[in-house]
Design a protein around this motif. Structure first.
Motif, PDB file in Angstrom:
ATOM      1  N   LYS A  78       0.834  -1.193   0.000  1.00 62.02           N
ATOM      2  CA  LYS A  78       0.000   0.000   0.000  1.00 62.02           C
ATOM      3  C   LYS A  78       0.879   1.257   0.000  1.00 62.02           C
ATOM      4  O   LYS A  78       1.912   1.298   0.662  1.00 62.02           O
ATOM      5  CB  LYS A  78      -0.924   0.003   1.215  1.00 62.02           C
ATOM      6  N   PRO A  79       0.485   2.297  -0.760  1.00 59.03           N
ATOM      7  CA  PRO A  79       1.308   3.514  -0.865  1.00 59.03           C
ATOM      8  C   PRO A  79       1.628   4.124   0.494  1.00 59.03           C
ATOM      9  O   PRO A  79       0.764   4.229   1.361  1.00 59.03           O
ATOM     10  CB  PRO A  79       0.419   4.456  -1.694  1.00 59.03           C
ATOM     11  N   SER A  80       2.888   4.503   0.672  1.00 62.89           N
ATOM     12  CA  SER A  80       3.322   5.170   1.898  1.00 62.89           C
ATOM     13  C   SER A  80       4.573   5.980   1.597  1.00 62.89           C
ATOM     14  O   SER A  80       5.545   5.460   1.061  1.00 62.89           O
ATOM     15  CB  SER A  80       3.606   4.147   3.003  1.00 62.89           C
ATOM     16  N   ILE A  81       4.532   7.260   1.906  1.00 63.68           N
ATOM     17  CA  ILE A  81       5.661   8.162   1.648  1.00 63.68           C
ATOM     18  C   ILE A  81       6.628   8.140   2.829  1.00 63.68           C
ATOM     19  O   ILE A  81       6.207   8.092   3.989  1.00 63.68           O
ATOM     20  CB  ILE A  81       5.164   9.594   1.389  1.00 63.68           C
ATOM     21  N   ASP A  82       7.916   8.184   2.506  1.00 64.16           N
ATOM     22  CA  ASP A  82       8.970   8.180   3.531  1.00 64.16           C
ATOM     23  C   ASP A  82       8.854   6.981   4.465  1.00 64.16           C
ATOM     24  O   ASP A  82       8.933   7.106   5.703  1.00 64.16           O
ATOM     25  CB  ASP A  82       8.942   9.483   4.347  1.00 64.16           C
ATOM     26  N   ALA A  83       8.650   5.804   3.871  1.00 62.68           N
ATOM     27  CA  ALA A  83       8.535   4.581   4.673  1.00 62.68           C
ATOM     28  C   ALA A  83       9.860   4.311   5.375  1.00 62.68           C
ATOM     29  O   ALA A  83      10.930   4.411   4.772  1.00 62.68           O
ATOM     30  CB  ALA A  83       8.162   3.398   3.787  1.00 62.68           C
ATOM     31  N   PRO A  84       9.842   3.954   6.651  1.00 64.20           N
ATOM     32  CA  PRO A  84      11.084   3.676   7.370  1.00 64.20           C
ATOM     33  C   PRO A  84      11.671   2.344   6.957  1.00 64.20           C
ATOM     34  O   PRO A  84      11.000   1.495   6.360  1.00 64.20           O
ATOM     35  CB  PRO A  84      10.618   3.639   8.835  1.00 64.20           C
ATOM     36  N   VAL A  85      12.943   2.148   7.279  1.00 60.81           N
ATOM     37  CA  VAL A  85      13.591   0.861   7.031  1.00 60.81           C
ATOM     38  C   VAL A  85      12.888  -0.207   7.859  1.00 60.81           C
ATOM     39  O   VAL A  85      12.577   0.010   9.033  1.00 60.81           O
ATOM     40  CB  VAL A  85      15.088   0.923   7.402  1.00 60.81           C
ATOM     41  N   ALA A  86      12.610  -1.349   7.223  1.00 67.34           N
ATOM     42  CA  ALA A  86      11.930  -2.441   7.920  1.00 67.34           C
ATOM     43  C   ALA A  86      12.586  -3.760   7.558  1.00 67.34           C
ATOM     44  O   ALA A  86      13.048  -3.955   6.425  1.00 67.34           O
ATOM     45  CB  ALA A  86      10.445  -2.467   7.555  1.00 67.34           C
ATOM     46  N   TYR A  87      12.650  -4.670   8.531  1.00 71.40           N
ATOM     47  CA  TYR A  87      13.227  -6.004   8.344  1.00 71.40           C
ATOM     48  C   TYR A  87      12.127  -7.054   8.484  1.00 71.40           C
ATOM     49  O   TYR A  87      11.266  -6.962   9.367  1.00 71.40           O
ATOM     50  CB  TYR A  87      14.305  -6.291   9.385  1.00 71.40           C
ATOM     51  N   PHE A  88      12.181  -8.062   7.624  1.00 68.23           N
ATOM     52  CA  PHE A  88      11.229  -9.168   7.673  1.00 68.23           C
ATOM     53  C   PHE A  88      12.015 -10.473   7.759  1.00 68.23           C
ATOM     54  O   PHE A  88      12.778 -10.807   6.843  1.00 68.23           O
ATOM     55  CB  PHE A  88      10.334  -9.156   6.440  1.00 68.23           C
ATOM     56  N   SER A  89      11.814 -11.195   8.848  1.00 71.79           N
ATOM     57  CA  SER A  89      12.602 -12.400   9.114  1.00 71.79           C
ATOM     58  C   SER A  89      12.128 -13.619   8.334  1.00 71.79           C
ATOM     59  O   SER A  89      12.794 -14.651   8.318  1.00 71.79           O
ATOM     60  CB  SER A  89      12.566 -12.720  10.614  1.00 71.79           C
ATOM     61  N   LYS A  90      10.981 -13.490   7.673  1.00 75.96           N
ATOM     62  CA  LYS A  90      10.453 -14.622   6.926  1.00 75.96           C
ATOM     63  C   LYS A  90       9.673 -14.130   5.710  1.00 75.96           C
ATOM     64  O   LYS A  90       8.894 -13.181   5.815  1.00 75.96           O
ATOM     65  CB  LYS A  90       9.534 -15.467   7.814  1.00 75.96           C
ATOM     66  N   VAL A  91       9.893 -14.751   4.555  1.00 74.14           N
ATOM     67  CA  VAL A  91       9.135 -14.453   3.344  1.00 74.14           C
ATOM     68  C   VAL A  91       8.822 -15.764   2.629  1.00 74.14           C
ATOM     69  O   VAL A  91       9.604 -16.725   2.712  1.00 74.14           O
ATOM     70  CB  VAL A  91       9.912 -13.515   2.392  1.00 74.14           C
TER      71      VAL A  91
END
Length: 320
Positions: free
Chosen positions: A258-271
């Motif tokens: 979903k659109p989001s401006i200036d999204a912060p860095v995010a980590y995902f441990s599983k994909v």
């Protein structure tokens, strides 16, 4: 009076040029930190110097002729030749020099275009690592298929290790670009393009979306981190795996997209193992890119495959 005005304009122009040169501005393309970037810098500098062979003499002659043939110069009046119309020597110089330069530039451009083809693997003793990239509105998703992790707006890899970036887009066409490392390449929906890069020095490098397609796209910035060693990369991977955020299925991905401006860095441990492929295949005509099939294309093949995809979508066919 006119002479003093011209001198004033020239002095201001020189002052402006000096200020710009001493302003501390960093030209990323001229300060590359990777093999591809170095090759591109050499190409830019070579092309500029070749073109200056024509430009500099013309600029100097403008000042020379303006001074020599000014109305107040009585000496120039003696050279007045109203019936003069042709000079073979001048014609040879005026035409031959640009033709030679254009020929040299054509050869250099042809050779460099093939040598710097983004989809061509880089020669290295290190094994190439793969990172899958999805352009979202308005952020970048990086998927590590071997490590089974993902990040937003941050991508990391060891220095001196070639990286294959597989690029696609969730929505509109965009352009993936890390200026200090080299080539930019388009990311397009239902397609996969390939970009090979390598960092020769450890550091944090700015990445951007080079195509601004409307509001929000100027905010699509990310950080590319070239880590000093493979061990430091493994520590970074462990940090990502310690995150409590996960992408469990395509519905989770759609929420993230979903659109989001200036999204912060995010980590995902599983994909999910097949997430990138699902992103590519979500549109009619999307190509399954498993292995090295038609879904992965070079820069020169993109237009042809795009037309083929559109035709297949209109006919209701779908390649699995």
């Amino acid at each position: 009076m006119k002479a003093s005005r011209y001198k004033n304009l020239i002095s201001r122009a020189c002052l402006l040029f000096t200020v710009l040169m001493l302003s501390g501005c960093k030209f990323a393309l001229l300060d590359p930190k990777g093999q591809v970037g170095l090759e591109i810098r050499e190409l830019i500098i070579t092309a500029v110097f070749l073109m200056l062979i024509v430009v500099v003499p013309v600029i100097l002659m403008v000042f020379y002729f303006s001074h020599k043939y000014r109305a107040t110069n009585s000496e120039s009046q003696k050279e007045y030749a109203p019936d003069w119309a042709h000079s073979t020597k001048i014609e040879v110089v005026v035409w031959a020099v640009p033709v030679i330069i254009i020929a040299i530039l054509a050869v250099i451009t042809w050779r460099s275009s093939h040598y710097l083809e983004p989809s061509t693997p880089l020669k290295s003793e290190e094994k190439t690592m793969t990172i899958e990239v999805v352009a979202l509105n308005w952020k970048w998703l990086f998927i590590y298929p071997d490590q089974k992790i993902a990040t937003v707006n941050e991508v990391a890899f060891p220095k001196d290790v070639p990286v294959l970036f597989k690029l696609t887009s969730d929505d509109v066409m965009n352009s993936f670009f890390i200026p200090r490392l080299g080539s930019q390449l388009y990311a397009m929906p239902a397609m996969v393009t390939r970009l090979h890069l390598v960092a020769n020095e450890a550091g944090d490098y700015r990445g951007i979306a080079a195509s601004y397609s409307g509001e929000g796209f100027s905010h699509m910035k990310f950080t590319a981190i070239a880590l000093p060693s493979k061990d430091s990369f493994e520590k970074w991977v462990d940090k990502v795996k310690s995150s409590d955020k996960t992408i469990n299925d395509f519905n989770d991905y759609r929420t993230l997209a979903k659109p989001s401006i200036d999204a912060p860095v995010a980590y995902f441990s599983k994909v999910p193992d097949n997430l990138f492929n699902e992103v590519v295949m979500q549109y009619p005509g999307g190509m399954n890119h498993s292995g090295e099939d038609a879904g992965e294309m070079s820069h020169g093949q993109m237009h042809m495959h795009h037309e083929a995809n559109q035709n297949e979508g209109e006919m209701g066919h779908h390649e699995g």
